[in-house]
Design a protein around this motif. Structure first.
Motif, PDB file in Angstrom:
ATOM      1  N   LEU A  20       0.830  -1.208   0.000  1.00 26.41           N
ATOM      2  CA  LEU A  20       0.000   0.000   0.000  1.00 26.41           C
ATOM      3  C   LEU A  20       0.862   1.254   0.000  1.00 26.41           C
ATOM      4  O   LEU A  20       0.528   2.253  -0.641  1.00 26.41           O
ATOM      5  CB  LEU A  20      -0.920   0.008   1.218  1.00 26.41           C
ATOM      6  N   MET A  21       1.995   1.209   0.697  1.00 22.48           N
ATOM      7  CA  MET A  21       2.889   2.352   0.720  1.00 22.48           C
ATOM      8  C   MET A  21       3.468   2.598  -0.664  1.00 22.48           C
ATOM      9  O   MET A  21       3.611   3.751  -1.091  1.00 22.48           O
ATOM     10  CB  MET A  21       4.004   2.117   1.731  1.00 22.48           C
ATOM     11  N   SER A  22       3.771   1.522  -1.384  1.00 22.57           N
ATOM     12  CA  SER A  22       4.269   1.681  -2.743  1.00 22.57           C
ATOM     13  C   SER A  22       3.198   2.318  -3.631  1.00 22.57           C
ATOM     14  O   SER A  22       3.511   3.172  -4.465  1.00 22.57           O
ATOM     15  CB  SER A  22       4.674   0.328  -3.308  1.00 22.57           C
ATOM     16  N   GLY A  23       1.952   1.918  -3.449  1.00 22.82           N
ATOM     17  CA  GLY A  23       0.860   2.543  -4.204  1.00 22.82           C
ATOM     18  C   GLY A  23       0.699   4.012  -3.858  1.00 22.82           C
ATOM     19  O   GLY A  23       0.475   4.854  -4.735  1.00 22.82           O
ATOM     20  N   ALA A  24       0.841   4.331  -2.574  1.00 21.47           N
ATOM     21  CA  ALA A  24       0.744   5.735  -2.153  1.00 21.47           C
ATOM     22  C   ALA A  24       1.879   6.560  -2.739  1.00 21.47           C
ATOM     23  O   ALA A  24       1.692   7.727  -3.086  1.00 21.47           O
ATOM     24  CB  ALA A  24       0.736   5.823  -0.630  1.00 21.47           C
ATOM     25  N   ASN A  25       3.068   5.951  -2.863  1.00 20.28           N
ATOM     26  CA  ASN A  25       4.186   6.666  -3.489  1.00 20.28           C
ATOM     27  C   ASN A  25       3.893   6.963  -4.950  1.00 20.28           C
ATOM     28  O   ASN A  25       4.221   8.037  -5.452  1.00 20.28           O
ATOM     29  CB  ASN A  25       5.467   5.849  -3.377  1.00 20.28           C
ATOM     30  N   ALA A  26       3.282   6.010  -5.638  1.00 22.97           N
ATOM     31  CA  ALA A  26       2.928   6.240  -7.042  1.00 22.97           C
ATOM     32  C   ALA A  26       1.898   7.362  -7.165  1.00 22.97           C
ATOM     33  O   ALA A  26       2.000   8.209  -8.058  1.00 22.97           O
ATOM     34  CB  ALA A  26       2.390   4.954  -7.659  1.00 22.97           C
ATOM     35  N   ILE A  27       0.935   7.399  -6.257  1.00 24.53           N
ATOM     36  CA  ILE A  27      -0.068   8.462  -6.289  1.00 24.53           C
ATOM     37  C   ILE A  27       0.589   9.811  -6.006  1.00 24.53           C
ATOM     38  O   ILE A  27       0.257  10.824  -6.634  1.00 24.53           O
ATOM     39  CB  ILE A  27      -1.195   8.161  -5.289  1.00 24.53           C
ATOM     40  N   SER A  28       1.554   9.841  -5.093  1.00 26.06           N
ATOM     41  CA  SER A  28       2.258  11.096  -4.809  1.00 26.06           C
ATOM     42  C   SER A  28       3.087  11.542  -6.007  1.00 26.06           C
ATOM     43  O   SER A  28       3.235  12.739  -6.243  1.00 26.06           O
ATOM     44  CB  SER A  28       3.150  10.932  -3.583  1.00 26.06           C
ATOM     45  N   GLY A  29       3.602  10.582  -6.773  1.00 22.94           N
ATOM     46  CA  GLY A  29       4.305  10.939  -8.003  1.00 22.94           C
ATOM     47  C   GLY A  29       3.369  11.615  -8.996  1.00 22.94           C
ATOM     48  O   GLY A  29       3.730  12.579  -9.663  1.00 22.94           O
ATOM     49  N   ILE A  30       2.146  11.124  -9.079  1.00 27.51           N
ATOM     50  CA  ILE A  30       1.148  11.751  -9.948  1.00 27.51           C
ATOM     51  C   ILE A  30       0.818  13.147  -9.436  1.00 27.51           C
ATOM     52  O   ILE A  30       0.646  14.091 -10.219  1.00 27.51           O
ATOM     53  CB  ILE A  30      -0.108  10.862 -10.029  1.00 27.51           C
ATOM     54  N   THR A  31       0.774  13.303  -8.104  1.00 27.84           N
ATOM     55  CA  THR A  31       0.514  14.619  -7.512  1.00 27.84           C
ATOM     56  C   THR A  31       1.617  15.605  -7.885  1.00 27.84           C
ATOM     57  O   THR A  31       1.333  16.774  -8.188  1.00 27.84           O
ATOM     58  CB  THR A  31       0.413  14.492  -5.982  1.00 27.84           C
ATOM     59  N   ILE A  32       2.853  15.148  -7.901  1.00 28.69           N
ATOM     60  CA  ILE A  32       3.968  16.033  -8.270  1.00 28.69           C
ATOM     61  C   ILE A  32       3.807  16.500  -9.712  1.00 28.69           C
ATOM     62  O   ILE A  32       3.937  17.692 -10.008  1.00 28.69           O
ATOM     63  CB  ILE A  32       5.315  15.308  -8.074  1.00 28.69           C
ATOM     64  N   ILE A  33       3.490  15.573 -10.598  1.00 24.10           N
ATOM     65  CA  ILE A  33       3.329  15.949 -12.013  1.00 24.10           C
ATOM     66  C   ILE A  33       2.181  16.946 -12.179  1.00 24.10           C
ATOM     67  O   ILE A  33       2.306  17.956 -12.873  1.00 24.10           O
ATOM     68  CB  ILE A  33       3.110  14.683 -12.869  1.00 24.10           C
ATOM     69  N   GLY A  34       1.056  16.667 -11.523  1.00 19.87           N
ATOM     70  CA  GLY A  34      -0.097  17.578 -11.614  1.00 19.87           C
ATOM     71  C   GLY A  34       0.214  18.944 -11.034  1.00 19.87           C
ATOM     72  O   GLY A  34      -0.180  19.971 -11.606  1.00 19.87           O
TER      73      GLY A  34
ATOM     74  N   GLY B  76       8.486   7.715   1.764  1.00 21.67           N
ATOM     75  CA  GLY B  76       7.857   6.423   1.502  1.00 21.67           C
ATOM     76  C   GLY B  76       8.831   5.416   0.925  1.00 21.67           C
ATOM     77  O   GLY B  76       8.847   4.250   1.319  1.00 21.67           O
ATOM     78  N   PHE B  77       9.668   5.865  -0.016  1.00 19.95           N
ATOM     79  CA  PHE B  77      10.653   4.948  -0.581  1.00 19.95           C
ATOM     80  C   PHE B  77      11.702   4.546   0.456  1.00 19.95           C
ATOM     81  O   PHE B  77      12.149   3.397   0.469  1.00 19.95           O
ATOM     82  CB  PHE B  77      11.326   5.559  -1.810  1.00 19.95           C
ATOM     83  N   MET B  78      12.075   5.465   1.335  1.00 17.44           N
ATOM     84  CA  MET B  78      13.041   5.118   2.380  1.00 17.44           C
ATOM     85  C   MET B  78      12.469   4.070   3.333  1.00 17.44           C
ATOM     86  O   MET B  78      13.139   3.104   3.691  1.00 17.44           O
ATOM     87  CB  MET B  78      13.461   6.378   3.141  1.00 17.44           C
ATOM     88  N   VAL B  79      11.216   4.257   3.733  1.00 18.00           N
ATOM     89  CA  VAL B  79      10.584   3.292   4.643  1.00 18.00           C
ATOM     90  C   VAL B  79      10.384   1.955   3.941  1.00 18.00           C
ATOM     91  O   VAL B  79      10.626   0.890   4.524  1.00 18.00           O
ATOM     92  CB  VAL B  79       9.255   3.855   5.178  1.00 18.00           C
ATOM     93  N   THR B  80       9.948   1.976   2.681  1.00 20.97           N
ATOM     94  CA  THR B  80       9.756   0.733   1.934  1.00 20.97           C
ATOM     95  C   THR B  80      11.073  -0.008   1.775  1.00 20.97           C
ATOM     96  O   THR B  80      11.138  -1.227   1.950  1.00 20.97           O
ATOM     97  CB  THR B  80       9.151   1.036   0.554  1.00 20.97           C
ATOM     98  N   ASP B  81      12.142   0.725   1.454  1.00 18.03           N
ATOM     99  CA  ASP B  81      13.456   0.093   1.319  1.00 18.03           C
ATOM    100  C   ASP B  81      13.900  -0.517   2.635  1.00 18.03           C
ATOM    101  O   ASP B  81      14.432  -1.639   2.661  1.00 18.03           O
ATOM    102  CB  ASP B  81      14.472   1.125   0.831  1.00 18.03           C
ATOM    103  N   ARG B  82      13.680   0.175   3.712  1.00 17.73           N
ATOM    104  CA  ARG B  82      14.059  -0.357   5.028  1.00 17.73           C
ATOM    105  C   ARG B  82      13.257  -1.606   5.365  1.00 17.73           C
ATOM    106  O   ARG B  82      13.803  -2.566   5.914  1.00 17.73           O
ATOM    107  CB  ARG B  82      13.823   0.727   6.078  1.00 17.73           C
ATOM    108  N   MET B  83      11.982  -1.622   5.025  1.00 18.98           N
ATOM    109  CA  MET B  83      11.160  -2.804   5.307  1.00 18.98           C
ATOM    110  C   MET B  83      11.574  -3.982   4.421  1.00 18.98           C
ATOM    111  O   MET B  83      11.582  -5.126   4.863  1.00 18.98           O
ATOM    112  CB  MET B  83       9.678  -2.486   5.123  1.00 18.98           C
ATOM    113  N   LEU B  84      11.930  -3.708   3.165  1.00 20.02           N
ATOM    114  CA  LEU B  84      12.362  -4.792   2.289  1.00 20.02           C
ATOM    115  C   LEU B  84      13.702  -5.364   2.731  1.00 20.02           C
ATOM    116  O   LEU B  84      13.980  -6.541   2.498  1.00 20.02           O
ATOM    117  CB  LEU B  84      12.432  -4.301   0.832  1.00 20.02           C
ATOM    118  N   GLU B  85      14.559  -4.541   3.360  1.00 20.10           N
ATOM    119  CA  GLU B  85      15.825  -5.048   3.906  1.00 20.10           C
ATOM    120  C   GLU B  85      15.567  -6.081   4.998  1.00 20.10           C
ATOM    121  O   GLU B  85      16.363  -6.988   5.202  1.00 20.10           O
ATOM    122  CB  GLU B  85      16.660  -3.896   4.468  1.00 20.10           C
ATOM    123  N   MET B  86      14.459  -5.951   5.700  1.00 23.15           N
ATOM    124  CA  MET B  86      14.133  -6.889   6.774  1.00 23.15           C
ATOM    125  C   MET B  86      13.812  -8.273   6.230  1.00 23.15           C
ATOM    126  O   MET B  86      13.953  -9.269   6.935  1.00 23.15           O
ATOM    127  CB  MET B  86      12.943  -6.359   7.585  1.00 23.15           C
TER     128      MET B  86
END
Length: 97
Positions: A33-47, A78-88
């Motif tokens: 879900l965090m990855s999806g939220a990051n994608a939505i925030s990317g769309i927000t940046i473009i808009g 979000g990417f920092m937290v996702t990366d940290r969780m994937l390291e686990m």
């Protein structure tokens, strides 16, 4: 003024629905879900970049700039937290041999 009240109503309603949805999600699904939220925030940046670049009103440009800053913070965090969780979930290598 009625447009502002309507937009505020939509914001409060979306906040309430978002909180209820996120609180019902099991913790194992938070990373996707965090990855999806990051994608939505990317769309927000473009808009926000498109809107801030097209409008000549200074208030709209300031709001667009604020949207760019907050969405960028959300994406990077979000990417920092996702990366940290994937390291686990990675296997730890043994240094013995």
């Amino acid at each position: 003024m009625s447009g502002l009240i309507f937009n505020l109503f939509i914001f409060v309603l979306a906040s309430f629905v978002g909180f209820e949805l996120i609180s019902k999600v099991p913790p194992t699904l938070h990373t996707p879900l965090m990855s999806g939220a990051n994608a939505i925030s990317g769309i927000t940046i473009i808009g926000a970049v498109i809107i801030a670049g097209q409008i000549d009103q200074q208030v709209a440009q300031i709001i667009g700039f604020a949207a760019i800053v907050f969405a960028t913070i959300n994406v990077v965090g979000g990417f920092m937290v996702t990366d940290r969780m994937l390291e686990m979930f990675k296997k730890k290598e043994d240094n013995d041999g």
